[in-house]
Design an enzyme around this catalytic site. Structure first.
Site, PDB file in Angstrom:
ATOM      1  N   GLY A  27       1.163  -1.024  -0.072  1.00 50.06           N
ATOM      2  CA  GLY A  27      -0.423   0.199  -0.201  1.00 50.06           C
ATOM      3  C   GLY A  27       1.199   1.186   0.099  1.00 50.06           C
ATOM      4  N   GLU A  65      -4.461   7.943  -1.310  1.00 51.38           N
ATOM      5  CA  GLU A  65      -3.783   8.298  -1.785  1.00 51.38           C
ATOM      6  C   GLU A  65      -2.654   9.174  -1.155  1.00 51.38           C
ATOM      7  OE1 GLU A  65      -4.573  11.015  -5.137  1.00 51.38           O
ATOM      8  OE2 GLU A  65      -6.336  10.064  -5.594  1.00 51.38           O
ATOM      9  N   ARG A 121     -33.179  25.220  16.518  1.00 49.48           N
ATOM     10  CA  ARG A 121     -33.690  24.197  17.265  1.00 49.48           C
ATOM     11  C   ARG A 121     -33.462  25.044  18.262  1.00 49.48           C
ATOM     12  NH1 ARG A 121     -35.165  18.843  19.304  1.00 49.48           N
ATOM     13  NH2 ARG A 121     -34.303  18.584  21.303  1.00 49.48           N
TER      14      ARG A 121
END
Lengths: 434, 254
Positions: free
Chosen positions: A182, A414, A319
């Site tokens: 990886g 990435e 709210r």
């Protein structure tokens, strides 16, 4: 820093610099509405550069940003929840991305693309990510990795064949990672054996995005194992090539609508003419493209954070608890302002890295910073937004929990955050050497 | 077909923006507020571009009257497929007084100047909701009009226009040159794709002044004040029909 991008940003606005520049800054500069007088925009700074805020866009960049926003809100937003649940990207979204020209942004008009700048891709990715980061990553990989590789390394034949298709109906996949490699990408084991005028590829790849829909795969395989990473070569493999099989989609935490599959290469025969660039240079291309791709991911994470934030704030304004809006509690205000600052900082890092890249100036360290920071900010933002929304933030009826799940991959793919930090440290070390 | 079509596009406050009245009650807040093309004008442009794609007309000219920023709106029209744009430069006090009468005078002058056979406008603008410009333009030019069009069929020298009226649908046949105003169901406007936005950069926008067209912009109207609509009062629930009638009588409604 700002001056140099300004020059490059203007350069990339081509013939729209002269008549439009002043008007653009008067009328459209985001975050720069006050204080920009005629005099200040026309005053040349040091070296003849104009000084403008990083968030100044030239007219076509603004128009494209608005076009993407409109499309994303009308055509993608209604499908996001369904696509996430079913782990499947709707065909209408894929068609729409191609139709609107989002998949060939930097491809020259000559090949059927849009012919726009790298910064435009960044804006497009950011706007898409505000609605669905899965769609944004598809667009990002296509533009920053696949298209860029073909544009920079392809022969005229390869470009004439693939670029028009990539711009109109073909999705590409970038195949580097394997089960055993990886972060340590160069230790990849997929081999390419030379025979006369073709190569036989054997091996497997893992975590390959877009692979369910891709028509073409850019495969990094080693054609000369004894040379180590200097044997890594980039091969163009069409989907229907015999021996290439696409495995079952991963069942992921987030970015579920983006297909991520393992690939197997079983004596896949690829002609020599399908080598992209030069033999043994694949490692260089991969690194080079990933530097730019980094900025794309930063834009995706940035859009994700902004989209999540945009969805949460109106709730805090509506709210009422203890007789006032929860937004009015100082504790909340401070948290909200803190998150807003982080998002702004991530935005500036991303835009600056993109402008540096466009200007042809060194940008790797800045790109690492942008990707690392944006992914961290995305995690912080989404986590906080769920808290601000309280119980409803925790339910699937609201889009917040999806953003929370989607953001985690940002610090992983990435180039993991650790890799980004190590890369930055290398640059810093070099800068400070006597 | 060698016909030219003139399409008016107006720059208005975006439909999604929450409108705020200025504290001095002279108008609404426009500074820093998002503006975009009037939705009915988008429908008008779309119709014109479709006619061009069917090769029924030759050229689509997009026109906008207003300050410098109106050019953005024209640019969007070009990105949707218009061939060229005309920006009629009106700013300051003149712009504040710009209403349907002045715009229709401008459009009439342009129609003659550009030798236009068809003018397509949106039925009304979402900021003033006047629904007058199309009708006035037709009257000034002494051209027939097909307003509230939900379908337009192009025939050699005439148009068959299906209109949405209060009672339903009315179909009329009008000779060209004519004015058509677009209603909501005429078509669904296309998105300006990124490649078209890039192509739009190369298209021309000419700037003209109303005085060049010989148009007098003076207005007979003066806006006295602009106020927010009164706050909606809460309703009252009643238990029985008798209560309802009693309450209606008490408040003088029946």
């Amino acid at each position: 820093m700002a001056a140099s991008w300004a020059r490059s940003g203007l350069k990339f606005c081509r013939n729209f610099v002269k008549p439009w520049s002043v008007e653009v800054w008067k009328g459209q500069a985001v975050g720069a509405r006050r204080g920009i007088t005629q005099a200040s925009t026309e005053r040349a700074g040091v070296n003849g550069f104009l000084h403008a805020p990083l968030q100044t866009f030239c007219e076509e960049e603004s128009m494209m940003k608005d076009a993407v926003k409109k499309f994303a809100q009308e055509r993608i937003a209604p499908l996001v929840s369904k696509m996430d649940e079913q782990s499947h990207m709707d065909e209408s979204v894929l068609h729409g991305l191609f139709e609107q020209g989002f998949m060939g942004i930097e491809i020259d008009e000559h090949y059927g693309g849009t012919g726009a700048s790298f910064f435009t891709s960044i804006l497009v990715i950011e706007e898409l990510a505000k609605v669905d980061p899965s769609v944004a990553v598809l667009c990002d990989i296509q533009n920053t990795l696949i298209n860029t590789l073909f544009r920079k390394c392809g022969t005229e034949e390869q470009k004439s064949y693939y670029l028009p298709r990539l711009a109109t109906n073909m999705i590409g996949s970038f195949c580097l990672s394997e089960a055993e490699s990886g972060s340590d990408a160069f230790s990849l084991k997929t081999k390419a054996e030379k025979h006369k005028d073709y190569y036989i590829i054997n091996g497997s790849k893992m975590w390959i995005s877009n692979s369910e829909q891709a028509g073409v795969f850019l495969v990094m395989a080693n054609a000369n194992a004894s040379a180590g990473y200097r044997g890594i070569t980039c091969f163009i493999v069409d989907r229907d090539t015999e021996g290439l099989s696409i495995g079952k989609k991963e069942n992921k935490l987030g970015l579920r609508a983006s297909s991520t599959c393992p690939l197997t290469f079983d004596n896949v025969k690829v002609p020599e003419s399908n080598i992209l660039g030069e033999l043994g240079q694949g490692y260089k291309y991969a690194i080079g493209m990933l530097n730019g791709g980094r900025i794309g991911i930063a834009a995706q994470m940035l859009g994700l954070a902004q989209g999540c934030f945009d969805n949460a704030i109106p709730y805090t304004q509506q709210r009422i608890q203890f007789g006032k809006r929860i937004f009015d509690f100082q504790g909340m205000q401070h948290q909200i302002a803190h998150v807003a600052t982080q998002i702004e900082a991530a935005r500036l890092l991303t835009y600056n890295a993109a402008r540096l890249s466009e200007a042809g100036r060194p940008f790797i360290k800045e790109a690492c910073m942008a990707k690392y920071y944006a992914s961290e900010v995305a995690t912080l933002t989404t986590s906080k937004c769920i808290e601000w929304m309280g119980g409803v933030g925790f339910t699937k009826d609201y889009p917040i929990e999806k953003f929370y799940r989607d953001c985690k991959i940002g610090s992983i793919y990435e180039g993991t955050s650790n890799i980004q930090l190590t890369t930055m440290a290398k640059f810093i070390d070099r800068e400070y050497q006597a | 077909m060698s016909a030219r079509v003139l399409v008016g596009v107006k720059r208005v406050i975006d439909y999604a923006v929450k409108i705020r009245v200025k504290p001095d009650k002279t108008g609404v807040v426009t500074d820093g507020v998002k503006h975009s093309m009037n939705p009915f004008c988008e429908i008008a442009i779309e119709e014109a571009v479709r006619l061009k794609e069917k090769k029924l007309i030759k050229e689509v000219i997009a026109v906008s009257c207003g300050p410098q920023q109106s050019q953005e709106t024209i640019r969007t029209a070009l990105a949707m497929g218009a061939d060229r744009g005309i920006h009629v430069d009106v700013s300051g006090k003149d712009y504040e007084n710009l209403g349907p009468l002045q715009v229709s005078k401008i459009l009439a002058a342009l129609a003659k100047k550009e030798d236009v056979r068809l003018i397509i406008l949106g039925k009304q603008a979402i900021d003033d909701d006047c629904n007058q410009t199309g009708q006035m333009t037709a009257a000034l030019l002494d051209w027939p009009q097909g307003t509230f069009a939900s379908q337009v069929d192009f025939q050699e020298d005439s148009l068959k226009v299906e209109r949405e009226i209060d009672g339903g649908l009315e179909t009329i046949k009008i000779k060209m040159p004519a004015v058509v105003t677009a209603d909501l169901r005429l078509n669904e406007p296309r998105y300006a794709t990124l490649p078209n936005i890039m192509k739009a950069k190369k298209k021309k926008i000419d700037t003209v002044k109303p005085s060049d067209l010989g148009v007098d912009l003076s207005s007979q109207l003066e806006v006295l004040s602009v106020e927010e609509p009164s706050q909606r009062q809460a309703g009252v629930k009643v238990e029985t029909v008798e209560d309802l009638i009693k309450k209606l009588r008490d408040s003088g409604r029946i």
